[in-house]
Design a protein around this motif. Structure first.
Motif, PDB file in Angstrom:
ATOM      1  N   GLN A  40      33.464  -4.812  30.581  1.00 12.36           N
ATOM      2  CA  GLN A  40      33.778  -3.935  29.454  1.00 12.36           C
ATOM      3  C   GLN A  40      32.664  -3.957  28.407  1.00 12.36           C
ATOM      4  O   GLN A  40      32.384  -2.947  27.753  1.00 12.36           O
ATOM      5  CB  GLN A  40      35.102  -4.358  28.820  1.00 12.36           C
ATOM      6  N   SER A  41      32.032  -5.120  28.235  1.00 13.47           N
ATOM      7  CA  SER A  41      30.914  -5.207  27.300  1.00 13.47           C
ATOM      8  C   SER A  41      29.771  -4.304  27.741  1.00 13.47           C
ATOM      9  O   SER A  41      29.147  -3.616  26.918  1.00 13.47           O
ATOM     10  CB  SER A  41      30.435  -6.657  27.196  1.00 13.47           C
ATOM     11  N   VAL A  42      29.481  -4.284  29.045  1.00 16.26           N
ATOM     12  CA  VAL A  42      28.445  -3.384  29.568  1.00 16.26           C
ATOM     13  C   VAL A  42      28.830  -1.935  29.329  1.00 16.26           C
ATOM     14  O   VAL A  42      27.995  -1.101  28.963  1.00 16.26           O
ATOM     15  CB  VAL A  42      28.224  -3.653  31.068  1.00 16.26           C
ATOM     16  N   ARG A  43      30.096  -1.616  29.525  1.00 11.90           N
ATOM     17  CA  ARG A  43      30.566  -0.236  29.323  1.00 11.90           C
ATOM     18  C   ARG A  43      30.316   0.240  27.899  1.00 11.90           C
ATOM     19  O   ARG A  43      29.763   1.324  27.675  1.00 11.90           O
ATOM     20  CB  ARG A  43      32.047  -0.181  29.659  1.00 11.90           C
ATOM     21  N   TYR A  44      30.711  -0.571  26.912  1.00  9.98           N
ATOM     22  CA  TYR A  44      30.541  -0.158  25.527  1.00  9.98           C
ATOM     23  C   TYR A  44      29.080  -0.156  25.116  1.00  9.98           C
ATOM     24  O   TYR A  44      28.662   0.647  24.270  1.00  9.98           O
ATOM     25  CB  TYR A  44      31.354  -1.054  24.606  1.00  9.98           C
ATOM     26  N   SER A  45      28.286  -1.039  25.693  1.00 18.75           N
ATOM     27  CA  SER A  45      26.847  -1.025  25.390  1.00 18.75           C
ATOM     28  C   SER A  45      26.201   0.244  25.918  1.00 18.75           C
ATOM     29  O   SER A  45      25.302   0.808  25.272  1.00 18.75           O
ATOM     30  CB  SER A  45      26.177  -2.259  25.997  1.00 18.75           C
ATOM     31  N   ASN A  46      26.637   0.718  27.085  1.00 21.48           N
ATOM     32  CA  ASN A  46      26.123   1.983  27.610  1.00 21.48           C
ATOM     33  C   ASN A  46      26.501   3.150  26.697  1.00 21.48           C
ATOM     34  O   ASN A  46      25.683   4.046  26.431  1.00 21.48           O
ATOM     35  CB  ASN A  46      26.675   2.227  29.020  1.00 21.48           C
ATOM     36  N   HIS A  47      27.743   3.159  26.211  1.00 22.36           N
ATOM     37  CA  HIS A  47      28.151   4.202  25.281  1.00 22.36           C
ATOM     38  C   HIS A  47      27.297   4.165  24.013  1.00 22.36           C
ATOM     39  O   HIS A  47      26.886   5.220  23.496  1.00 22.36           O
ATOM     40  CB  HIS A  47      29.628   4.036  24.907  1.00 22.36           C
ATOM     41  N   THR A  48      27.033   2.975  23.518  1.00 25.94           N
ATOM     42  CA  THR A  48      26.227   2.847  22.304  1.00 25.94           C
ATOM     43  C   THR A  48      24.818   3.366  22.520  1.00 25.94           C
ATOM     44  O   THR A  48      24.238   4.026  21.649  1.00 25.94           O
ATOM     45  CB  THR A  48      26.178   1.376  21.857  1.00 25.94           C
ATOM     46  N   GLY A  49      24.250   3.094  23.701  1.00 24.57           N
ATOM     47  CA  GLY A  49      22.904   3.558  23.991  1.00 24.57           C
ATOM     48  C   GLY A  49      22.776   5.068  23.959  1.00 24.57           C
ATOM     49  O   GLY A  49      21.716   5.601  23.611  1.00 24.57           O
ATOM     50  N   VAL A  50      23.843   5.766  24.331  1.00 24.62           N
ATOM     51  CA  VAL A  50      23.824   7.229  24.285  1.00 24.62           C
ATOM     52  C   VAL A  50      24.034   7.732  22.858  1.00 24.62           C
ATOM     53  O   VAL A  50      23.301   8.601  22.364  1.00 24.62           O
ATOM     54  CB  VAL A  50      24.896   7.809  25.230  1.00 24.62           C
TER      55      VAL A  50
END
Length: 238
Positions: free
Chosen positions: A140-150
């Motif tokens: 889940q941490s990877v998921r939210y980090s990907n969203h933040t990157g966009v």
């Protein structure tokens, strides 16, 4: 007290100590975030997002920073999967006697406590549960980090009303919260691992870990806003 009864006393007390500390830490983060490391980091992450979004040239720096977080979370989630696989192998292996049945004891006189094979399977299952929980949290941490990157690279002039630095900062903090919870799952697995060697090492590990986590989680130098810092400076000068 018989040695088999120690598991019924020391293990629940150790778990209560760990859970109580984290309940108290959660309350302190919510009520007094500037006195905790997690709260201070959350405030600073929002400020960092504002700085990155204020200048389009910071896009590469922001993406590289988030990429490092994603790589670290991916590594830790991979470790959790490997640990889960190892535990499953041990649970199904005849070397620990779990698949052979019977009620004989393991460890002889080394393990001071309940040494039945049934309890051993419970110990391994508890460690497995912590490892799987850590994997899900880091994913889940990877998921939210990907969203933040966009979201962090959306130009100000093209922003929707909801895509503000505060909103992106909240998304980033959610990813960081899952990161912290994943580490907490690892921390909980340490006492459970020592429980294999008996309830006494498990209980001592809980006490020592809470003592160490307190110094890692609590900040003795609270963060002050500019107004608070100015007021403090005026009081010192007066």
């Amino acid at each position: 007290m018989e040695k088999k009864e120690l598991d019924l006393v020391l293990v629940p007390i150790g778990l209560v100590i760990m859970v109580s500390y984290h309940v108290w830490l959660f309350y302190r983060i919510k009520r007094h975030p500037k006195t905790t490391v997690l709260g201070i980091n959350a405030i600073n992450r929002v400020a960092w997002v504002k700085a990155m979004m204020s200048d389009p040239e910071n896009g590469i720096l922001a993406v590289q920073t988030l990429r490092n977080s994603i790589m670290a979370a991916t590594l830790l989630s991979t470790m959790a999967v490997m640990l889960s696989s190892l535990i499953v192998v041990l649970m199904t292996s005849n070397s620990v006697g779990l698949s052979s049945g019977g009620n004989s004891e393991y460890g002889g006189g080394i393990v001071y406590g309940n040494s039945s094979k049934l309890l051993l399977s419970i110990k391994f299952f508890a460690i497995l549960l912590c490892a799987l929980t850590a994997f899900l949290l880091f994913a889940q941490s990877v998921r939210y980090s990907n969203h933040t990157g966009v979201l962090i690279n959306v130009p100000f002039k093209n922003q929707a009303p909801t895509i503000t630095p505060e909103y992106v900062g909240r998304i980033m903090n959610k990813g960081s919260d899952f990161w912290s919870l994943g580490w907490r799952a690892y921390y909980f697995s340490f006492p459970l691992f020592l429980w294999i060697f008996g309830p006494i090492p498990m209980f001592l590990c809980c006490v020592v870990m809470v003592f160490l986590l307190y110094f890692l989680d609590i900040s003795n130098h609270p963060v002050l806003t500019r107004a608070e810092a100015q007021n403090a400076e005026n009081e010192r000068s007066a």
